[in-house]
Write an enzyme that holds these catalytic residues in place. Structure first.
Site, PDB file in Angstrom:
ATOM      1  N   TYR A  51       2.131 -17.833  -0.984  1.00  0.00           N
ATOM      2  CA  TYR A  51       3.067 -16.994  -0.219  1.00  0.00           C
ATOM      3  C   TYR A  51       2.641 -16.929   1.254  1.00  0.00           C
ATOM      4  CZ  TYR A  51       5.438 -12.767   1.408  1.00  0.00           C
ATOM      5  OH  TYR A  51       6.184 -11.864   2.114  1.00  0.00           O
TER       6      TYR A  51
ATOM      7  N   SER B 203       0.512   5.411 -16.456  1.00  0.00           N
ATOM      8  CA  SER B 203       1.187   6.462 -17.206  1.00  0.00           C
ATOM      9  C   SER B 203       0.747   7.863 -16.776  1.00  0.00           C
ATOM     10  CB  SER B 203       0.927   6.264 -18.700  1.00  0.00           C
ATOM     11  OG  SER B 203       1.586   7.253 -19.434  1.00  0.00           O
ATOM     12  N   SER B 204      -0.535   8.000 -16.511  1.00  0.00           N
ATOM     13  CA  SER B 204      -1.043   9.340 -16.169  1.00  0.00           C
ATOM     14  C   SER B 204      -0.361   9.888 -14.926  1.00  0.00           C
ATOM     15  CB  SER B 204      -2.555   9.278 -15.937  1.00  0.00           C
ATOM     16  OG  SER B 204      -3.185   8.864 -17.115  1.00  0.00           O
ATOM     17  N   TRP B 205      -0.095   9.008 -13.949  1.00  0.00           N
ATOM     18  CA  TRP B 205       0.585   9.459 -12.742  1.00  0.00           C
ATOM     19  C   TRP B 205       2.096   9.536 -12.938  1.00  0.00           C
ATOM     20  CZ3 TRP B 205      -1.308  12.180  -9.104  1.00  0.00           C
ATOM     21  CH2 TRP B 205      -2.665  12.095  -8.804  1.00  0.00           C
TER      22      TRP B 205
ATOM     23  N   ARG C 190       3.540  10.477 -15.559  1.00  0.00           N
ATOM     24  CA  ARG C 190       3.793  11.759 -16.235  1.00  0.00           C
ATOM     25  C   ARG C 190       3.779  12.931 -15.276  1.00  0.00           C
ATOM     26  NH1 ARG C 190       1.270  10.802 -22.120  1.00  0.00           N
ATOM     27  NH2 ARG C 190       1.284   8.538 -21.965  1.00  0.00           N
TER      28      ARG C 190
ATOM     29  N   LYS D  69       6.494 -12.623   5.316  1.00  0.00           N
ATOM     30  CA  LYS D  69       6.269 -11.643   6.375  1.00  0.00           C
ATOM     31  C   LYS D  69       5.272 -10.547   6.017  1.00  0.00           C
ATOM     32  CE  LYS D  69      11.005  -9.964   5.405  1.00  0.00           C
ATOM     33  NZ  LYS D  69      11.414 -11.059   4.516  1.00  0.00           N
TER      34      LYS D  69
ATOM     35  N   THR E 251       1.431  -2.933  -0.405  1.00  0.00           N
ATOM     36  CA  THR E 251       2.026  -1.699   0.110  1.00  0.00           C
ATOM     37  C   THR E 251       2.647  -0.930  -1.054  1.00  0.00           C
ATOM     38  OG1 THR E 251       2.365  -2.514   2.351  1.00  0.00           O
ATOM     39  CG2 THR E 251       3.862  -0.795   1.604  1.00  0.00           C
ATOM     40  N   LEU E 252       2.302   0.336  -1.152  1.00  0.00           N
ATOM     41  CA  LEU E 252       2.846   1.180  -2.225  1.00  0.00           C
ATOM     42  C   LEU E 252       3.968   2.038  -1.647  1.00  0.00           C
ATOM     43  CD1 LEU E 252      -0.552   2.307  -3.788  1.00  0.00           C
ATOM     44  CD2 LEU E 252       0.970   0.481  -4.590  1.00  0.00           C
ATOM     45  N   GLU E 253       5.055   2.148  -2.392  1.00  0.00           N
ATOM     46  CA  GLU E 253       6.216   2.934  -1.953  1.00  0.00           C
ATOM     47  C   GLU E 253       6.227   4.204  -2.794  1.00  0.00           C
ATOM     48  OE1 GLU E 253       7.790  -1.569  -1.831  1.00  0.00           O
ATOM     49  OE2 GLU E 253       8.285  -0.237  -3.473  1.00  0.00           O
TER      50      GLU E 253
HETATM   51  N1  LIG Z   1       5.132  -3.027  -3.569  1.00  0.00           N
HETATM   52  C1  LIG Z   1       4.881  -4.220  -3.014  1.00  0.00           C
HETATM   53  C2  LIG Z   1       5.587  -5.370  -3.428  1.00  0.00           C
HETATM   54  C3  LIG Z   1       5.300  -6.567  -2.791  1.00  0.00           C
HETATM   55  N2  LIG Z   1       4.371  -6.616  -1.821  1.00  0.00           N
HETATM   56  C4  LIG Z   1       4.046  -7.890  -1.164  1.00  0.00           C
HETATM   57  C5  LIG Z   1       3.636  -8.947  -2.165  1.00  0.00           C
HETATM   58  C6  LIG Z   1       4.783  -9.888  -2.212  1.00  0.00           C
HETATM   59  O1  LIG Z   1       4.324 -11.201  -2.444  1.00  0.00           O
HETATM   60  C7  LIG Z   1       5.404  -9.722  -0.829  1.00  0.00           C
HETATM   61  C8  LIG Z   1       6.863 -10.068  -0.765  1.00  0.00           C
HETATM   62  O2  LIG Z   1       7.540  -9.351  -1.742  1.00  0.00           O
HETATM   63  P1  LIG Z   1       9.070  -9.637  -2.018  1.00  0.00           P
HETATM   64  O3  LIG Z   1       9.296 -11.109  -2.180  1.00  0.00           O
HETATM   65  O4  LIG Z   1       9.522  -8.726  -3.105  1.00  0.00           O
HETATM   66  O5  LIG Z   1       9.689  -9.115  -0.655  1.00  0.00           O
HETATM   67  P2  LIG Z   1      10.728  -9.773   0.339  1.00  0.00           P
HETATM   68  O6  LIG Z   1      11.666 -10.696  -0.405  1.00  0.00           O
HETATM   69  O7  LIG Z   1      11.337  -8.685   1.124  1.00  0.00           O
HETATM   70  O8  LIG Z   1       9.753 -10.598   1.285  1.00  0.00           O
HETATM   71  P3  LIG Z   1       9.821 -12.160   1.609  1.00  0.00           P
HETATM   72  O9  LIG Z   1      11.152 -12.377   2.286  1.00  0.00           O
HETATM   73  O10 LIG Z   1       8.622 -12.379   2.523  1.00  0.00           O
HETATM   74  O11 LIG Z   1       9.683 -12.870   0.285  1.00  0.00           O
HETATM   75  O12 LIG Z   1       5.189  -8.362  -0.502  1.00  0.00           O
HETATM   76  C9  LIG Z   1       3.684  -5.488  -1.434  1.00  0.00           C
HETATM   77  O13 LIG Z   1       2.825  -5.532  -0.553  1.00  0.00           O
HETATM   78  N3  LIG Z   1       3.966  -4.299  -2.034  1.00  0.00           N
END
Ligand SMILES: Nc1ccn([C@H]2C[C@H](O)[C@@H](COP(=O)(O)OP(=O)(O)OP(=O)(O)O)O2)c(=O)n1
Length: 198
Positions: free
Chosen positions: A169, A111-113, A115, A172, A135-137
């Site tokens: 899992y 929440s802090s971020w 906001r 990829k 991975t963070l987007e």
């Molecule tokens: N913000 C995020 C979300 C997910 N992941 C990693 C953890 C998940 O177990 C993996 C796969 O996520 P998804 O199933 O949402 O992605 P895809 O469907 O594109 O990948 P795949 O085809 O390998 O399932 O990616 C990540 O590093 N960062």
């Protein structure tokens, strides 16, 4: 019955080694009532916007095609990465995770971020048995630049126990050790489209 794990259950999983989150420097500060805070890593991946023609899954024929259009920036501890309004960059959690095969997680904002206008992930699902950094987007949805410091708590994980256990899992993004760009071009249906044209 699938459920959200509370702090005691998270601690138990960590103690038993069923859940690995490393390095976890200050469990008491990172753990919440039903969540675990994770910290920002040092590496940032940016599109080279002036050069990338278009992000078209069908035009990426090998694993390196898009990689040419990214810049990689490493930020020292104590130094900020400045994220401008509207800017999108990839980074990762500082922590490497290993989830048990009967637990999945959502990575969500604090929440802090929030906001302050920061979005940390659009895709939030973390698979049971996932191993790697997340991975963070990052997107700054606010109106002023944000200073992001590696090592600060930027996101949190909410753990859900599955009904039953599944295969770990192996996709990829398994075993990622740093922020990793999209590999949508490896999706089976995209490969099929691409093959049809060649
Ligand atoms: N913000 C995020 C979300 C997910 N992941 C990693 C953890 C998940 O177990 C993996 C796969 O996520 P998804 O199933 O949402 O992605 P895809 O469907 O594109 O990948 P795949 O085809 O390998 O399932 O990616 C990540 O590093 N960062």
């Amino acid at each position: 019955m699938a459920n959200v794990l509370g702090s005691n259950e998270i601690k138990n999983m960590l103690d038993r080694g069923d859940l690995i989150v490393t390095p976890l420097l200050d469990l008491n500060r990172q753990i919440g009532r039903a969540s675990l805070d994770v910290r920002l890593g040092q590496d940032f991946v940016l599109f080279r916007k002036g050069q990338i023609p278009v992000m078209d899954v069908k035009r990426a024929f090998d694993n390196t095609a898009w990689v040419d259009y990214y810049d990689h920036i490493r930020t020292d501890y104590g130094q900020p990465f400045i994220l401008h309004p509207g800017q999108f960059v990839l980074s990762s959690t500082l922590e490497f995770l290993r989830l048990p095969r009967n637990v999945m997680a959502y990575v969500i904002g604090r929440s802090s971020w929030g906001r302050a206008g920061l979005v940390i992930a659009t895709a939030t699902f973390v698979d049971p048995g996932f191993q790697g950094v997340i991975t963070l987007e990052l997107v700054n949805e606010g109106e002023v630049p944000l200073s992001l410091y590696p090592g600060t708590r930027i996101a949190q994980l909410v753990f859900h126990r599955l009904d039953g256990e599944v295969q770990a899992y192996k996709g990829k993004y398994a075993f990622d050790t740093k922020a990793t760009a999209s590999k949508a071009y490896e999706d089976e249906e995209v490969l099929r489209l691409t093959r049809r044209e060649n």
